[in-house]
Design a protein around this motif. Structure first.
Motif, PDB file in Angstrom:
ATOM      1  N   ARG A  45       0.217   5.244   0.052  1.00 32.80           N
ATOM      2  CA  ARG A  45      -0.408   6.307  -0.029  1.00 32.80           C
ATOM      3  C   ARG A  45      -0.058   7.632  -0.983  1.00 32.80           C
ATOM      4  O   ARG A  45       0.837   7.786  -0.892  1.00 32.80           O
ATOM      5  N   ARG A  69       5.650   8.010   2.774  1.00 28.87           N
ATOM      6  CA  ARG A  69       4.878   6.864   1.856  1.00 28.87           C
ATOM      7  C   ARG A  69       5.239   6.011   0.568  1.00 28.87           C
ATOM      8  O   ARG A  69       4.573   5.019   0.368  1.00 28.87           O
ATOM      9  N   GLY A  95      -4.800   4.912  -3.074  1.00 25.40           N
ATOM     10  CA  GLY A  95      -3.208   5.136  -2.890  1.00 25.40           C
ATOM     11  C   GLY A  95      -3.104   4.922  -4.008  1.00 25.40           C
ATOM     12  O   GLY A  95      -3.671   4.382  -5.628  1.00 25.40           O
ATOM     13  N   ARG A 142     -13.210   8.823  -0.016  1.00 24.35           N
ATOM     14  CA  ARG A 142     -11.430   7.973   0.937  1.00 24.35           C
ATOM     15  C   ARG A 142     -11.038   7.878  -0.207  1.00 24.35           C
ATOM     16  O   ARG A 142     -11.112   7.371  -1.266  1.00 24.35           O
ATOM     17  N   VAL A 191      -4.447  12.394   2.419  1.00 23.60           N
ATOM     18  CA  VAL A 191      -4.890  10.992   2.776  1.00 23.60           C
ATOM     19  C   VAL A 191      -5.198  12.490   3.981  1.00 23.60           C
ATOM     20  O   VAL A 191      -5.270  12.036   5.340  1.00 23.60           O
ATOM     21  N   GLN A 194      -2.507   2.042  -6.505  1.00 23.82           N
ATOM     22  CA  GLN A 194      -4.028   1.374  -6.557  1.00 23.82           C
ATOM     23  C   GLN A 194      -4.783   1.313  -7.608  1.00 23.82           C
ATOM     24  O   GLN A 194      -5.891   1.315  -8.864  1.00 23.82           O
ATOM     25  N   SER A 254      -7.796  12.259   7.353  1.00 24.15           N
ATOM     26  CA  SER A 254      -7.964  11.140   8.274  1.00 24.15           C
ATOM     27  C   SER A 254     -10.436  10.993   8.805  1.00 24.15           C
ATOM     28  O   SER A 254     -10.361  10.287   9.113  1.00 24.15           O
ATOM     29  N   ARG A 280      -0.337  13.723   9.393  1.00 23.63           N
ATOM     30  CA  ARG A 280      -0.915  12.932   8.671  1.00 23.63           C
ATOM     31  C   ARG A 280       0.053  11.648   8.895  1.00 23.63           C
ATOM     32  O   ARG A 280       0.010  10.388   8.864  1.00 23.63           O
ATOM     33  N   GLU A 290       0.383  17.351   6.072  1.00 25.30           N
ATOM     34  CA  GLU A 290       0.098  16.088   5.917  1.00 25.30           C
ATOM     35  C   GLU A 290       0.921  15.198   6.380  1.00 25.30           C
ATOM     36  O   GLU A 290       1.715  14.386   6.965  1.00 25.30           O
ATOM     37  N   THR A 321     -11.564   7.453  -6.242  1.00 24.09           N
ATOM     38  CA  THR A 321     -11.890   7.481  -5.250  1.00 24.09           C
ATOM     39  C   THR A 321     -12.753   6.588  -4.479  1.00 24.09           C
ATOM     40  O   THR A 321     -13.472   5.457  -5.401  1.00 24.09           O
ATOM     41  N   ALA A 362       0.591  -1.196  -1.005  1.00 25.93           N
ATOM     42  CA  ALA A 362      -0.284  -0.482   0.069  1.00 25.93           C
ATOM     43  C   ALA A 362       1.122   1.315   0.050  1.00 25.93           C
ATOM     44  O   ALA A 362       1.823   1.570   0.411  1.00 25.93           O
ATOM     45  N   THR A 388      -3.940   9.378  -7.934  1.00 24.67           N
ATOM     46  CA  THR A 388      -4.625   8.599  -6.969  1.00 24.67           C
ATOM     47  C   THR A 388      -5.233  10.444  -7.037  1.00 24.67           C
ATOM     48  O   THR A 388      -6.763  10.714  -6.350  1.00 24.67           O
TER      49      THR A 388
END
Ligand SMILES: [Zn+2]
Length: 602
Positions: free
Chosen positions: A5, A153, A19, A16, A9, A22, A11, A196, A193, A413, A3, A409
């Motif tokens: 990110r 990340r 990543g 959402r 990102v 993805q 919270s 995060r 960030e 979503t 994964a 990204t």
């Protein structure tokens, strides 16, 4: 699959982010640009940073005689961010060795108390934080924090990079515990960030303080006024974005980050309201923002002259940053419309096909032929002219670099109910328990075919944004089994677009759009001897994708240009006026260009 990110990102929020791992863009319009960006553009950028001494500024012992402008450090950081996303994205090129080298370089320049900037604080240099208006100490720090987040990340950079970032942020929290903020917002998004990533609430609290401190006219008075520095009115009291466009948009993005993490719905609503009003009255057809050259700022409502459109490439990138954050926070798919528009008419326009020159400002009307610029010199004038290999103020290229490397990204979503496709590109998406192959030639064609490669265990919803020009709204499909196919046909019929009657500089003109793409007339396509100034388009005839019908005006007598009767005489024979996508202009030699074309009286 590890994964990874992406850049943003939150919270919490309605949607959402996916990543970086993805979404794999598999080709097409953006696949091609990602490949050029991840090889040629980052190489080109590094070459210039070395040639001009902007990386050399970090070499120990740091010389009091420094090269580049006060914000040149940020170009090194933005390049590091781009290299990290490029290394981490599926199908990207690894730049881990270069990231290790640059991390070591930056580490050597950090002061014992965490301060990081090559221009200030050493013997022979100006003191730190001596000029909050233009010093850019915190602006550069913000870009560094974002680079470190990307490095952490993706795992593309050494762990040391995040340690340096924590020390930078710790220093900022101590130094600015009670007062002060930077004339150029940027550190706010970086601090949130980093919060995060690390969970350290001091960074979030410091970002909140920076957002709240603005707007009380506490920065030193300057000829550009407090609006330029985003210090004329508190963020939560504004009605519309004003002042320097990039500053305004970066601050808004940071304010959304703070609002989301602190549960400050009033602040979120204030930024959304200002963005809506800005889109309504202060945005060019390209999605570009900024119409004043003097201070790179927003104009008044409806002040949108096409030949003075500033539309800085960075403002385009910042608009996408802001719209994406608002999309995640609110779940309103309409924010995808402006992302689509800016991607295809600002970001795609800015960079040359070979990835090695770029526009800083993106005019909508080029009256005089663009020059051919030397490839081996940086340009001092950055507010106009053709694509240049480099500018003394070269913020835009690395900004596009970090955006394009992390573009996946921004396209998709997910939420508990399923997956949302906001932008269309050929890609493989692994999200919401499903694997999807998206096949499309968008933006050249409107057909999108989505094949379910793996279905979720329990049926989920696939939501598709339908752009405003294709009717608007959303389409929802239940995804329940593999090999299911979902087809969408977005209407790409070329269309006339007319401006709001209050936009004085556009009155009596029309433009052609095809899907998300704004078209333009470029001199190299016109018949010999035909000037773009002489053309009138006939909007009673439907436009084609490559041309419109119109007429030429009768030759106009010289002399005093204002006369006692309207001057609208046209030649009787219709002419065909070829068009090309705006993002293709200035790629075939010197030319003039215009998007908005005057209409015939009929
Ligand atoms: Zn820029």
């Amino acid at each position: 699959m590890t994964a990874i990110r992406g850049p943003v990102v939150p919270s919490r929020g309605a949607l959402r982010p996916v990543g970086l791992h993805q979404v794999r863009i598999t080709g097409g319009f953006w696949g091609q640009r990602q490949a050029v960006n991840g090889t040629a553009t980052v190489e080109h950028s590094r070459t210039w940073l070395d040639r001009l001494g902007w990386t050399g500024n970090f070499v120990e012992p740091i010389s009091p005689v420094r090269r580049g402008r006060e914000f040149s450090d940020s170009e090194v950081y933005k390049l590091m961010e781009a290299l990290s996303w490029e290394t981490g994205r599926p199908g990207g090129t690894s730049h881990a060795a270069q990231l290790a080298e640059l991390t070591a370089l930056v580490a050597g320049a950090q002061a014992g108390d965490g301060y990081l900037h090559t221009a200030y604080g050493r013997p022979g240099q100006p003191p730190r934080y001596a000029d909050f208006n233009f010093g850019h100490d915190l602006y550069c720090a913000g870009h560094f924090l974002q680079a470190a987040v990307a490095g952490a990340r993706t795992g593309a950079a050494p762990e040391q990079l995040l340690d340096i970032a924590r020390r930078v942020a710790d220093h900022v929290c101590v130094r600015f515990a009670d007062e002060g903020f930077c004339g150029h917002p940027e550190v706010e998004t970086g601090l949130v960030e980093l919060f995060r990533v690390t969970g350290d609430e001091r960074y979030l609290d410091q970002a909140r303080k920076f957002v709240e401190r603005r707007g009380h006219r506490s920065l030193p008075e300057h000829e550009f006024g407090w609006r330029y520095f985003q210090d004329a009115i508190p963020v939560r009291d504004g009605e519309v974005f004003q002042g320097h466009a990039v500053r305004a948009l970066y601050l808004a993005a940071g304010a959304v980050d703070v609002a989301v993490e602190t549960g400050d719905d009033d602040l979120l609503a204030a930024v959304a309201r200002q963005f809506d009003r800005t889109l309504e009255r202060r945005t060019h057809i390209s999605g570009g923002m900024g119409s004043r050259h003097l201070d790179e700022s927003f104009g008044d409502d409806w002040a949108l002259p096409p030949d003075r459109a500033y539309s800085e490439t960075c403002a385009g990138v910042a608009t996408i940053m802001l719209a994406h954050r608002l999309l995640l926070a609110t779940g309103e798919l309409r924010y995808g419309d402006i992302v689509d528009r800016v991607l295809h008419n600002v970001v795609a326009t800015a960079v040359a096909d070979d990835g090695r020159s770029f526009f800083y400002a993106n005019t909508l009307h080029q009256r005089t032929q663009t020059e051919v610029l030397p490839l081996d010199r940086e340009q001092l004038r950055f507010g106009g002219g053709p694509r240049a290999p480099w500018f003394e103020v070269s913020c835009c290229l690395n900004n596009v670099g970090r955006l394009v490397a992390s573009l996946g990204t921004y396209l998709v979503t997910e939420d508990d109910g399923g997956v949302q496709l906001h932008q269309y590109a050929p890609m493989r998406v692994e999200a919401g328990g499903m694997v999807l192959d998206v096949d499309t030639a968008y933006p050249d064609q409107g057909a999108v075919t989505i094949t379910v490669v793996e279905a979720p265990e329990t049926p989920r919803t696939l939501t598709l944004r339908v752009p405003q020009w294709a009717g608007g709204g959303t389409r929802q499909h239940r995804v329940s089994e593999p090999n299911q196919q979902i087809r969408v046909e977005l209407n790409m019929r070329p269309r006339w677009t007319f401006p709001d009657p209050r936009a004085d500089a556009l009155r009596g003109c029309a433009a052609v759009e095809v899907g998300p793409v704004v078209m333009c007339a470029e001199s190299v396509d016109q018949e010999d001897g035909v000037s773009l100034d002489e053309l009138r388009v006939d909007t009673s005839v439907a436009p084609e994708a490559t041309a419109v019908k119109g007429r030429r005006i009768l030759p106009v007598a010289g002399g005093w240009p204002y006369r006692g009767e309207p001057q609208t005489a046209e030649q009787p024979d219709p002419v065909v006026i070829p068009l090309v996508p705006y993002h293709r202009w200035a790629r075939r030699g010197p030319s003039t260009m215009r998007i908005w074309l005057p209409t015939t009286p009929s």
